[in-house]
Design an enzyme around this catalytic site. Structure first.
Site, mmCIF file in Angstrom:
data_model
loop_
_atom_site.group_PDB
_atom_site.id
_atom_site.type_symbol
_atom_site.label_atom_id
_atom_site.label_comp_id
_atom_site.label_asym_id
_atom_site.label_seq_id
_atom_site.Cartn_x
_atom_site.Cartn_y
_atom_site.Cartn_z
ATOM 1 N N ASP A 135 0.817 -1.218 0.000
ATOM 2 C CA ASP A 135 0.000 0.000 0.000
ATOM 3 C C ASP A 135 0.849 1.266 0.000
ATOM 4 O OD1 ASP A 135 0.804 -0.746 2.657
ATOM 5 O OD2 ASP A 135 -0.554 0.785 3.441
ATOM 6 N N ILE A 189 -13.215 -60.936 -35.729
ATOM 7 C CA ILE A 189 -14.028 -61.944 -35.052
ATOM 8 C C ILE A 189 -15.226 -62.273 -35.942
ATOM 9 C CG2 ILE A 189 -15.413 -62.477 -33.004
ATOM 10 C CD1 ILE A 189 -13.628 -60.592 -31.416
ATOM 11 N N ASN A 224 -23.767 -59.684 -30.899
ATOM 12 C CA ASN A 224 -24.376 -58.485 -30.307
ATOM 13 C C ASN A 224 -25.894 -58.517 -30.437
ATOM 14 O OD1 ASN A 224 -22.238 -57.050 -29.201
ATOM 15 N ND2 ASN A 224 -21.720 -56.038 -31.127
ATOM 16 N N GLU A 275 -14.698 -55.021 -33.760
ATOM 17 C CA GLU A 275 -14.239 -56.404 -33.552
ATOM 18 C C GLU A 275 -12.974 -56.703 -34.339
ATOM 19 O OE1 GLU A 275 -17.226 -56.748 -36.998
ATOM 20 O OE2 GLU A 275 -16.813 -55.432 -35.305
#
Length: 454
Positions: free
Chosen positions: A10, A328, A335, A370
């Site tokens: 200050d 795969i 699924n 996959e």
């Protein structure tokens, strides 16, 4: 190393004096005349260090420091309290408020710049870790809320050949922490490699050079990140400054004040916990960036970099790279018939069987959906085909257990095999040949291996 420094006072004359000193050393200086302005500028200007006067009207330096350390946006900024007060209670109060150092007016220039350089190095490390962690969060690789710089009860190694002093220090520290004492520097270097949150070293030890010990900690990658608190005789100015220059995180004056010891140890341990948290998140984000979360295998991003490097080496006359592309069979039917949760179980089980049937040097990767890929460094076509056939037999040889073992599924795979050609350096062409081979395997009955030589 330059830095941006926020000077808070200050008294205008004090601000101008510090500005002149810091600017002469090529630091960028911004200023604030009161506590609220300091908090606002700390948040907006993001300084590297804050030099904060204690005696200010309205909101004093202790209050400002607490608010800075309570704010996640500013708590990582080092704060040096500057005051005409030189009492032990004031110094401890400043450290307990979260300050990193406490400088007494009139400010000693040597100490000021040594402290600024030391804290600037620390801030640079934390800033880099914060920036990388923020990048990980934006990419979705890191979740959860940001950690606070908290945590007590640290593991502290006290290195001192003065056994009486060392026992007194460990006794004081044992109130909150788990200290151990070591008088032999060689044994201490080994101990520092373990899980240690703070090393306290007597810089004035008689039987060994305490600063050389600290420098060894800094030069060893295993201990570089461990904070070091050096006990120094403040009348020995060259040793004090040298301690900060070699990377000691903090200094403690002789004779050691128990409260100041506790406050400085707590500050260093809190900061180490914070940097450990950032480093952990960085390691985690790097791992997540190259890992498929469902299967635990490497992902396509990781494969791209590795395959490019291996093919470039092969094109320069190195060993060839073989590639397996694996699909795969009838995965969509799995699924549709059993749901995506069962499909995920199949993918995870297949990943285990794949990883257990390739060599240690091979890279099994989930390419997407996959489809899987195995990158095989230094492998000829015949060897790659043999490994592919082994994987196929292992998958088809026993049913997959799904629905917590209540259901068995017969799963088969189709595999395409290709190997890099002399001078070939583009991963795309190798992938294309392997992909064409797997397409042929699927179109000619599935559950088979097809190899394309060219």
């Amino acid at each position: 190393m330059s830095a941006r420094i926020l000077v808070v006072d200050d008294v205008e004359a004090n601000v101008r004096l510090l500005e002149a000193k810091l600017a002469a050393e090529y630091y960028e200086v911004i200023s604030a005349g009161d506590g609220p302005s300091a908090l606002a500028k700390a948040a907006s200007e993001k300084p590297d260090i804050i030099l904060l006067d204690v005696m200010m009207p309205g909101m004093d330096g202790f209050q400002v420091c607490r608010k800075l350390k309570d704010d996640p946006a500013t708590r990582h900024i080092p704060v040096v309290l500057v005051t005409a007060l030189d009492g032990r209670s004031d110094r401890v109060a400043g450290l307990e408020a979260g300050a990193d150092e406490f400088l007494t007016k009139p400010i000693d220039d040597v100490m000021l710049f040594a402290r600024v350089r030391s804290l600037t190095r620390l801030k640079a490390v934390i800033d880099e870790l914060r920036e990388r962690e923020a990048s990980g969060r934006r990419m979705g690789l890191i979740g959860g809320a940001a950690a606070r710089m908290g945590g007590a009860g640290g593991r502290i190694l006290v290195v001192d050949d003065q056994e009486r002093q060392a026992k007194r220090l460990t006794g004081e520290l044992a109130i909150e922490h788990r200290p151990v004492m070591e008088t032999d520097p060689e044994k201490a270097l080994l101990s520092a490699r373990g899980p240690v949150d703070l090393v306290i070293v007597n810089a004035g030890a008689k039987a060994f050079d305490g600063l050389r010990f600290a420098a060894q900690l800094r030069s060893d990658e295993a201990t570089r990140g461990v904070p070091v608190l050096a006990i120094v005789d403040f009348d020995d100015r060259p040793r004090l400054v040298k301690a900060l220059e070699i990377g000691v995180n903090d200094i403690l004056a002789k004779p050691v004040d128990p409260q100041e010891l506790a406050a400085r140890a707590k500050t260093q341990i809190r900061r180490k916990r914070y940097t450990d948290y950032l480093r952990h998140n960085l390691d985690q984000s790097l791992e997540l960036a190259v890992t498929d979360q469902l299967t635990g295998l490497h992902n396509r991003r990781y494969m791209t970099g590795q395959l490019e490097a291996l093919m470039a080496r092969a094109a320069r006359g190195g060993e060839p790279v073989a590639l397996l592309v694996i699909d795969i069979d009838h995965f969509k039917k799995i699924n549709d018939s059993f749901g995506h949760d069962v499909g995920d179980e199949v993918l995870r089980e297949f990943a285990v069987r794949l990883a257990s049937n390739v060599r240690a040097v091979d890279l099994p990767i989930r390419f997407g959906g996959e489809e899987f890929v195995v990158v095989m460094p230094g492998t000829q076509l015949a060897a790659a085909r043999r490994i592919a056939e082994r994987i196929r037999l292992h998958v088809a040889g026993s049913p997959f257990q799904v629905l917590h073992g209540r259901q068995q599924l017969d799963v088969t795979i189709s595999i395409g095999v290709a190997v890099s050609l002399p001078g070939e350096d583009r991963p795309y062409t190798l992938l294309k040949r392997a992909d064409e081979a797997v397409y042929e395997a699927k179109s000619t009955g599935r559950n088979r291996v097809i190899a394309h030589a060219a």
